[in-house]
Design a protein around this motif. Sequence first.
Motif, mmCIF file in Angstrom:
data_model
loop_
_atom_site.group_PDB
_atom_site.id
_atom_site.type_symbol
_atom_site.label_atom_id
_atom_site.label_comp_id
_atom_site.label_asym_id
_atom_site.label_seq_id
_atom_site.Cartn_x
_atom_site.Cartn_y
_atom_site.Cartn_z
ATOM 1 N N GLU A 49 1.020 -1.325 -0.103
ATOM 2 C CA GLU A 49 -0.089 -0.053 0.035
ATOM 3 C C GLU A 49 0.747 1.271 0.231
ATOM 4 O O GLU A 49 2.002 1.333 0.844
ATOM 5 N N TYR A 50 0.562 2.205 -0.843
ATOM 6 C CA TYR A 50 1.544 3.396 -1.063
ATOM 7 C C TYR A 50 0.552 4.405 -0.562
ATOM 8 O O TYR A 50 -0.420 4.844 -0.879
ATOM 9 N N LEU A 51 1.358 5.071 0.651
ATOM 10 C CA LEU A 51 0.646 6.163 1.406
ATOM 11 C C LEU A 51 1.330 7.290 1.260
ATOM 12 O O LEU A 51 2.522 7.306 0.742
ATOM 13 N N PRO A 52 0.510 8.683 1.723
ATOM 14 C CA PRO A 52 1.056 9.988 1.689
ATOM 15 C C PRO A 52 2.347 10.237 2.331
ATOM 16 O O PRO A 52 3.006 9.251 3.189
ATOM 17 N N GLY A 53 3.415 11.037 1.862
ATOM 18 C CA GLY A 53 4.703 11.111 2.345
ATOM 19 C C GLY A 53 5.760 10.183 2.153
ATOM 20 O O GLY A 53 6.628 9.787 2.822
ATOM 21 N N ARG A 54 5.594 9.233 1.019
ATOM 22 C CA ARG A 54 6.494 8.205 0.526
ATOM 23 C C ARG A 54 6.458 7.201 1.676
ATOM 24 O O ARG A 54 7.648 6.762 1.890
#
Length: 131
Positions: A49-54
């Motif tokens: 899962e790719y989240l905000p803020g890398r």
Amino acid sequence: MRLLLAAILVIAPLAAAAEDTLDADQFDARTLGRTITYSRLGEVYGTEEYLPGRRVRWAFTGGSCKEGSWFQRESYICFAYDTRSDLQCWTFTETDAGLVARFMGDAEGDPLVALRESPLPLACAGPDVGV
């Protein structure tokens, strides 16, 4: 002349592959807000899962979730997970088959290929789940 033509034919595909490697901004635009399940040799390998803020959340198939972050180092996207001391660095390219990841130093090995994508978060079991 034939030798020069042969050299051009060999070098051209390598140059095209290098151009297709995603940099940090392209990778972020491609993955942010998505949960991608990867396969290796046709078998499900794991999901990220790719989240905000890398930030990322990864789980091998049947495994527990690992939190981490990613950054660009040269042509690689490197992942630093909270539970590991080593970096996991990959090149990512967009192909007709979808997003393809190759592990650093293993260019001839079997890549990970995006099998499916979802906007839903990665389902992670909490610690000590059970009776």
